[in-house]
Design a protein around this motif. Sequence first.
Motif, PDB file in Angstrom:
ATOM      1  N   PHE A 361       0.906  -1.154   0.000  1.00  0.00           N
ATOM      2  CA  PHE A 361       0.000   0.000   0.000  1.00  0.00           C
ATOM      3  C   PHE A 361       0.946   1.206   0.000  1.00  0.00           C
ATOM      4  O   PHE A 361       1.674   1.410   0.985  1.00  0.00           O
ATOM      5  CB  PHE A 361      -0.839   0.049   1.270  1.00  0.00           C
ATOM      6  N   HIS A 365      -2.562   5.569  -0.774  1.00  0.00           N
ATOM      7  CA  HIS A 365      -3.188   4.310  -0.328  1.00  0.00           C
ATOM      8  C   HIS A 365      -2.569   3.866   0.999  1.00  0.00           C
ATOM      9  O   HIS A 365      -3.269   3.362   1.872  1.00  0.00           O
ATOM     10  CB  HIS A 365      -2.999   3.202  -1.372  1.00  0.00           C
ATOM     11  N   PHE A 369      -4.684   3.561   4.714  1.00  0.00           N
ATOM     12  CA  PHE A 369      -4.821   2.320   5.472  1.00  0.00           C
ATOM     13  C   PHE A 369      -3.961   2.276   6.738  1.00  0.00           C
ATOM     14  O   PHE A 369      -4.096   1.347   7.525  1.00  0.00           O
ATOM     15  CB  PHE A 369      -4.502   1.110   4.568  1.00  0.00           C
ATOM     16  N   LEU A 372      -5.960   2.101   9.956  1.00  0.00           N
ATOM     17  CA  LEU A 372      -7.021   1.086  10.031  1.00  0.00           C
ATOM     18  C   LEU A 372      -6.467  -0.220  10.606  1.00  0.00           C
ATOM     19  O   LEU A 372      -5.267  -0.469  10.557  1.00  0.00           O
ATOM     20  CB  LEU A 372      -7.594   0.839   8.630  1.00  0.00           C
ATOM     21  N   ALA A 376      -8.744  -4.788   8.042  1.00  0.00           N
ATOM     22  CA  ALA A 376      -9.200  -3.928   6.934  1.00  0.00           C
ATOM     23  C   ALA A 376      -8.182  -3.959   5.804  1.00  0.00           C
ATOM     24  O   ALA A 376      -8.540  -3.988   4.612  1.00  0.00           O
ATOM     25  CB  ALA A 376      -9.389  -2.497   7.434  1.00  0.00           C
ATOM     26  N   ARG A 377      -6.895  -3.965   6.173  1.00  0.00           N
ATOM     27  CA  ARG A 377      -5.855  -4.023   5.126  1.00  0.00           C
ATOM     28  C   ARG A 377      -5.881  -5.377   4.429  1.00  0.00           C
ATOM     29  O   ARG A 377      -5.745  -5.464   3.213  1.00  0.00           O
ATOM     30  CB  ARG A 377      -4.475  -3.769   5.742  1.00  0.00           C
ATOM     31  N   ALA A 380      -8.790  -5.511   2.039  1.00  0.00           N
ATOM     32  CA  ALA A 380      -8.541  -4.644   0.870  1.00  0.00           C
ATOM     33  C   ALA A 380      -7.504  -5.277  -0.050  1.00  0.00           C
ATOM     34  O   ALA A 380      -7.634  -5.235  -1.289  1.00  0.00           O
ATOM     35  CB  ALA A 380      -8.064  -3.268   1.331  1.00  0.00           C
ATOM     36  N   ASN A 403       3.181  -2.224   9.003  1.00  0.00           N
ATOM     37  CA  ASN A 403       2.749  -0.851   8.768  1.00  0.00           C
ATOM     38  C   ASN A 403       3.915   0.079   9.129  1.00  0.00           C
ATOM     39  O   ASN A 403       4.062   0.505  10.268  1.00  0.00           O
ATOM     40  CB  ASN A 403       1.529  -0.592   9.661  1.00  0.00           C
TER      41      ASN A 403
END
Length: 476
Positions: A361, A365, A369, A372, A376-377, A380, A403
Amino acid sequence: MSPDQTGAKAPLHGPELSTKPGDRVDVCVIGAGVSGLRAAQRLTERGLAVHVLEARDRVGGRTMGGLLCGEAVDLGGQWVGPGQTRVLALCDELGLDTYPQYAEGRRLMEIDGRVRGYTGTVPRMSLLGLADAGLAMRSLNRAARSIDPAAPWDAPDAAIWDRITMDQWMRRHLHTRGARSLMKIIARAIYTCEPHEISMLCVLGSIAGAGSIEIQAEVHGEGAQHSRIRGGAFQIAARLADRLAPGALTLNAPVHAVEQSETGVLVRHAGGALTADRLIVALPPALAAGIHFQPALPPARLQLQARMPMGSVIKALVAYERPFWRDRGWSGEAIGEQGPFGPVADATPPGSPHGFLVGFFVGEHGRAFAGLPETARRDAAVRSLCRYFGDEAAMPIGYVDKNWIADPWSQGGYAGFTAPGTLTACGRALRVPRGRIHWAGAETATRWIGYIDGAVAAGERAAEEVAELLPPVPRE
Ligand SMILES: Cc1cc2nc3c(=O)[nH]c(=O)nc-3n(C[C@H](O)[C@H](O)[C@H](O)COP(=O)(O)OP(=O)(O)OC[C@H]3O[C@@H](n4cnc5c(N)ncnc54)[C@H](O)[C@@H]3O)c2cc1C
């Protein structure tokens, strides 16, 4: 060293702090990423007393291991290319082996909601689009050839390129929608930011440091994504750390202040303090900004640290029972402007019964994310993979992500970049030592800037700088 050179006036030891004699070393290194550890290992080999202070509870920084279906995976930097001679030589030295990235078959690109297969660097599009993209890449490479990646600010047209973003350049040089989409995707994939965020001079400096935009984007030939390190790139840092003297690395030791004087540098960290003759700061400039330097750093360096943000990236790996895309004749590579997950590539470890896809991402984008939850990632990512590869992608057996945007000790990745105006105004401050303080880290590299190779080279360069200034250690 005269007081003028160090710029230091304050006494080395603050009244509230007493350092034991054992806490004095020849060189202190802040940051146990690849760059800091390479510098520390080189200096240790020369017989110098070195100590590395690391904020996290692990080494490796922007390289990091993880587990997916019981297999070791890279959650940070992973690819190396044939032109990356420093990291390849280091792998040899550390007994690490490389193998080619899986890239057999057709690549996929989603454009205007349609997924098309293609081979080569440029996807299938209208003849006009193809010509447009081809000319743009040629023009980027030509401009990059006039730049010394070690000093992009000195290029004849530096002021012109540092006044515009990549987006502005694209608007001027690209005339078809297809080519604009492609360049946007490439920009996000390579620089992890939106084209409107990055200075054209920064882009051209990065291209110059790699050789060409195709080399940066490619898996095949000289491409930067040509190979992976067997067992994971995260092992580089672990093996370097093993070569330090016992007790020469302190984890969980974020450095918050550095005081420099005529006699040394005092480095204050969460667990105490350390004095050293020389200091190597092996951090991205954005992270160095979190340290209070006394006396203050020169204005250009302070500005650079304040004006060189990290890119925005979350890296994720998705596991399937089998690498089903290979059966369809697809390489596993997929790109698309819509996102949010992509670029994507095959990440199946050699010999694994399962199939892994790795993706990112990036840019907006990534930021959308970053706040979140992981679920959720994951959803997606799987939805994007279904659009690229069809319904078979809907049933993953595992997912893991990192992340980087939310990690306070990286604040993003892959690397720091600059918006217009920064490189010409304060880029010169990137590597200039400040008295006893020297700068390493992938952002200070003169080739492969922001890559693992650049981190290695920068660590080696900083170690050389320091070794030349310290008295030679007598050999027994
Ligand atoms: C998702 C992702 C994918 C990537 N993919 C690739 C790839 O495929 N190929 C490639 O070549 N490159 C890739 N990169 C880039 C590459 O990983 C980095 O350029 C390289 O690892 C940087 O190393 P470094 O030592 O310069 O910095 P870092 O790894 O950032 O090391 C700095 C260290 O300093 C520590 N630190 C920070 N602040 C303090 C403080 N105040 N006190 C003490 N310690 C501190 C940090 O915890 C960290 O360990 C990727 C990066 C990311 C994030």
